[in-house]
Design a protein around this motif. Structure first.
Motif, PDB file in Angstrom:
ATOM      1  N   GLN A 183       1.003  -0.948  -0.499  1.00  0.00           N
ATOM      2  CA  GLN A 183      -0.121   0.038   0.300  1.00  0.00           C
ATOM      3  C   GLN A 183       0.920   1.474   0.172  1.00  0.00           C
ATOM      4  OE1 GLN A 183      -3.229  -0.056  -0.154  1.00  0.00           O
ATOM      5  NE2 GLN A 183      -3.570   2.538  -0.497  1.00  0.00           N
ATOM      6  N   ALA A 224      -2.816  -4.711  -2.704  1.00  0.00           N
ATOM      7  CA  ALA A 224      -3.442  -3.174  -2.685  1.00  0.00           C
ATOM      8  C   ALA A 224      -3.529  -2.674  -3.648  1.00  0.00           C
ATOM      9  CB  ALA A 224      -1.817  -2.269  -1.989  1.00  0.00           C
ATOM     10  N   ARG A 226      -4.418   2.333  -5.328  1.00  0.00           N
ATOM     11  CA  ARG A 226      -5.289   3.570  -4.936  1.00  0.00           C
ATOM     12  C   ARG A 226      -5.339   4.178  -6.214  1.00  0.00           C
ATOM     13  NH1 ARG A 226      -2.438   8.952  -3.059  1.00  0.00           N
ATOM     14  NH2 ARG A 226      -3.818   9.642  -1.363  1.00  0.00           N
ATOM     15  N   THR A 239      -9.515  -4.817  -4.363  1.00  0.00           N
ATOM     16  CA  THR A 239      -8.577  -5.089  -3.052  1.00  0.00           C
ATOM     17  C   THR A 239      -8.149  -6.660  -2.099  1.00  0.00           C
ATOM     18  OG1 THR A 239      -7.245  -2.865  -2.919  1.00  0.00           O
ATOM     19  CG2 THR A 239      -6.968  -4.287  -1.026  1.00  0.00           C
TER      20      THR A 239
END
Length: 729
Positions: A183, A224, A226, A239
């Motif tokens: 992450q 992970a 983003r 995820t």
């Protein structure tokens, strides 16, 4: 002639002024033909017409107004194109070539217009000479400004990349947690570098220790991701979801070969492996997805997974420089992930080993009511070597042990298992606490000699206690270990747990195990009925946020209000002293001693005379009758006869016989001699030597324990089923 050339050049500029866009279009078609690679950058192509028209208008101003070419300012659009070239990673050489090619095409157009406006070749040649000189001056001046704008943007880009690299070094790998490390990689690389970062790890990375070689269609876990957009709409995988890529897809190829890939998405469509449904494909097109980096995460020769870097928000596509930067960051992150993977595997292995070596269920004994807890360390150092044990002994006694091996990891856990086994072996031969620690010290010294030079220190602390429910005496010895806490019951007229007294016995603390040559001492405490004994390792009271005295005061307060249940006492102690994960391993053993009913103990002093053997048998038979154990009379009389005879014949006065009724029936004979009998198989011609063999056949267990006053030979028999439950304390 000079004035005629200036006038002619002004006329040329005026004639071409209405056709600025047409001239720019001709220049663009020429560049599209000679430099087709530049037209792969859609944002540059869309901006090219305005930029080229600006150059044409600026050069016509030079011709018409006679402004010095070296004093002219490059159009802002041209400077913006230079900056976009830098942001897109287009080499400066291609920018300058396009700049020269465009101006050469414009010069050719002006010369063609000159031949149309005049047939005076002398004027045309003079104007052409002036035109070429002015063009070179303009190109030189414009090139300087364009190169300066390009380099300025390039420097800013390199500075941002340097900052990104430094941030990656600082922010990735702050923990030894696999998911958190992944992450961190996703968080560092979004916003400034990519619009979406997704991290997939091979399922084998999380389950196996060995080589992580991907199969044809490996199973991956999206650990992970983003995005600059809420909810990661670019990703079809959530995820924590497992998935796999088609065998011939770009991600599968990157995993199989270990080679990074820069994938540019064309208008023909989004790859099927990224958009499993038409709706998701339409959504990605609407976002303007245009380039992807696929980076295998490799460390120490193993492929751990795949990192995806996606761009759609900014017009600049990923280029080869971006690929190199992403490879550097991903390589560092892969090492951190592999470190976390190895630590996690070793931590789980050590913890599994540690727990397997600790008692799996309470030992069958009635001397104490015991409860225990083991908490592994919450720090990076890993599992330690703390342990506890409850060992039933002969004569209704019980041994309570707490120890702590120096070090962390598998070595500490394995050493703990060896020491716990040694303690049980020494306890089985009924050694006094100080004698047991002396022998255990020798074991640690031998382990030190056997260890490799780089294996680290082998040392431990240990607190060993023996509780006798008949006398209510607790004998303790410590090898470098913190003393226990003793809770005494309130007075008879006390009305609340608050009146209980908590103290830490002033027992001699011997050296830690492994030093050798220094003695250990045994201390005896009388534990009244209703008291409590708490033994623990230093992880319970040591903390970076408070001193030991504060922790001991808090422990004392909790124990002063302790409930009757040792299980509840353990829970309260851990909740009060360790509200979060401990920095060190913690072993806790809480025991509530029980006193044996005096009616379950029968003692007879014997004279050192063979004639007393019959009296001992009679006493034993009568005692068993009063206990309702007549069916054990025959075997018990035989055992008593052999043990008493042996003590009278080979031992020394005084001689004492004791019968103890607990979960078993124990027959003990004491004499003051230190010589212990040995079991042997008698030959046919031998007249003796069969007594202990007979005892061993009749008893469930038998043995000898030594004390400073002499020795006790004991034998245990299993109670009949109906009587066994009634005999419990």
């Amino acid at each position: 002639m000079e004035n005629d050339v200036d006038a002619f050049l002004r006329r040329l500029a005026q004639e071409l002024r209405p056709r600025v866009n047409a001239s720019a279009g001709v220049m663009l078609r020429r560049m599209r033909r000679d430099l087709p690679e530049l037209w792969g950058y859609e944002d540059l192509a869309a901006f090219a017409l305005a930029e080229t028209a600006g150059h044409v208008a600026a050069f016509l101003d030079v011709l018409e107004h006679g402004v010095g070419a070296t004093e002219s300012e490059t159009p802002p659009a041209a400077l913006e194109v230079a900056r976009r070239f830098a942001r897109s990673g287009v080499p400066l050489s291609k920018l300058l070539r396009a700049y020269r090619l465009g101006h050469m095409t414009l010069l050719q157009q002006i010369q063609a217009e000159a031949t149309r406006l005049s047939s005076d070749w002398e004027l045309i040649n003079a104007a052409g000479t002036r035109l070429v000189a002015m063009a070179f001056e303009y190109v030189d001046r414009g090139s300087e400004q364009v190169v300066a704008a390009y380099q300025e943007e390039r420097d800013r880009r390199l500075q941002r990349r340097l900052i990104l690299t430094n941030e990656a070094s600082r922010l990735i790998g702050t923990t030894l947690d696999i998911a958190r490390t992944a992450q961190e990689l996703a968080e560092v690389c979004t916003d400034e570098f990519a619009d979406l970062v997704a991290i997939d790890l091979l399922d084998s990375v999380l389950t196996d220790e060995g080589t992580c070689t991907p199969v044809i269609t490996p199973v991956l876990l999206r650990i992970a991701q983003r995005s600059v957009l809420d909810g990661c709409p670019e990703s079809a995988v959530a995820t924590g979801q497992t998935h796999s890529y088609p065998a011939r897809s770009e991600p599968a190829h990157a995993l199989a070969t270990g080679q990074s890939l820069l994938h540019l998405i064309t208008a023909s469509g989004v790859p099927a492996w990224m958009a499993p449904s038409s709706d998701h494909e339409d959504a990605l097109r609407a976002l303007g997805l245009h380039s992807i980096l696929l980076l295998p995460l490799q460390a120490r020769g193993n492929t751990l997974g795949l990192a995806h870097f996606v761009r759609h928000r900014t017009a600049a596509r990923f280029d080869d420089d971006d690929l190199l930067l992403a490879q550097e960051i991903a390589a560092r992150a892969a090492v951190y992930i592999d470190n976390a993977r190895r630590y996690t595997h070793e931590h789980v292995t050590a913890l599994t080993l540690q727990r397997s070596l600790l008692p799996q269920r309470p030992a069958a004994q009635s001397a104490v009511e015991a409860a225990s807890r083991y908490l592994p360390s919450g720090s990076r150092a890993g599992v330690g070597g703390d342990w506890y044990d409850v060992i039933p002994l002969s004569g209704a006694r019980v041994a309570l042990v707490v120890g702590d091996v120096v070090g962390r990891g598998l070595h500490a856990a394995a050493t703990m298992g060896r020491l716990r086994t040694a303690v049980r072996a020494f306890a089985d031969i009924d050694l006094m606490p100080d004698e047991l620690l002396t022998h255990l010290d020798d074991v640690v010294i031998r382990l030190q000699r056997e260890e490799a030079p780089d294996a680290g220190e082998t040392s431990a602390t240990c607190l060993y206690a023996i509780y006798d429910p008949v006398s209510r005496l607790c004998s303790l010895a410590s090898a470098g270990h913190v003393p226990p806490a003793v809770v005494t019951p309130p007075p008879a007229n006390g009305d609340a747990p608050a009146s209980r007294t908590v103290y830490f016995p002033d027992l001699p603390i011997g050296p830690p195990l492994g030093l050798g040559g220094l003695p250990f001492e045994t201390t005896q405490l009388e534990l009244p009925e209703g008291s409590l004994l708490a033994m623990f390792t230093d992880g319970l009271i040591e903390s970076r946020t408070r001193d030991v005295d504060t922790a001991l005061a808090l422990l004392r307060d909790v124990l002063a209000q302790a409930p009757d249940s040792p299980e509840e006492v353990c829970d309260r102690l851990l909740a009060a002293l360790l509200p979060s994960r401990p920095a060190d391993d913690v072993a806790l053993l809480v025991a509530r001693p029980r006193a044996l009913d005096p009616g379950h103990v029968a003692t007879l002093d014997l004279l050192s005379d063979p004639a007393t053997v019959s009296g001992a048998r009679t006493f034993a038979s009568g005692t068993l009758t009063s206990w309702g154990l007549e069916e054990l009379s025959f075997s018990t009389e035989l055992i008593i006869s052999e043990l008493v005879t042996n003590a009278i014949r080979y031992g020394k006065s005084p001689v004492q016989m004791r019968l103890i009724l607990q979960d078993t029936l124990t027959c003990e004979v004491f004499d003051s001699s230190s010589t212990a009998p040995h079991l042997r198989r008698a030959r046919n011609s031998d007249e003796g030597g069969r007594g202990l063999l007979l005892v061993a056949q009749l008893a469930e267990r038998w043995g000898t324990r030594h004390s400073r006053e002499g020795k006790v030979i004991w034998a245990e028999q299993v109670l009949p089923t109906a009587r066994s439950a009634e005999s419990r304390l």
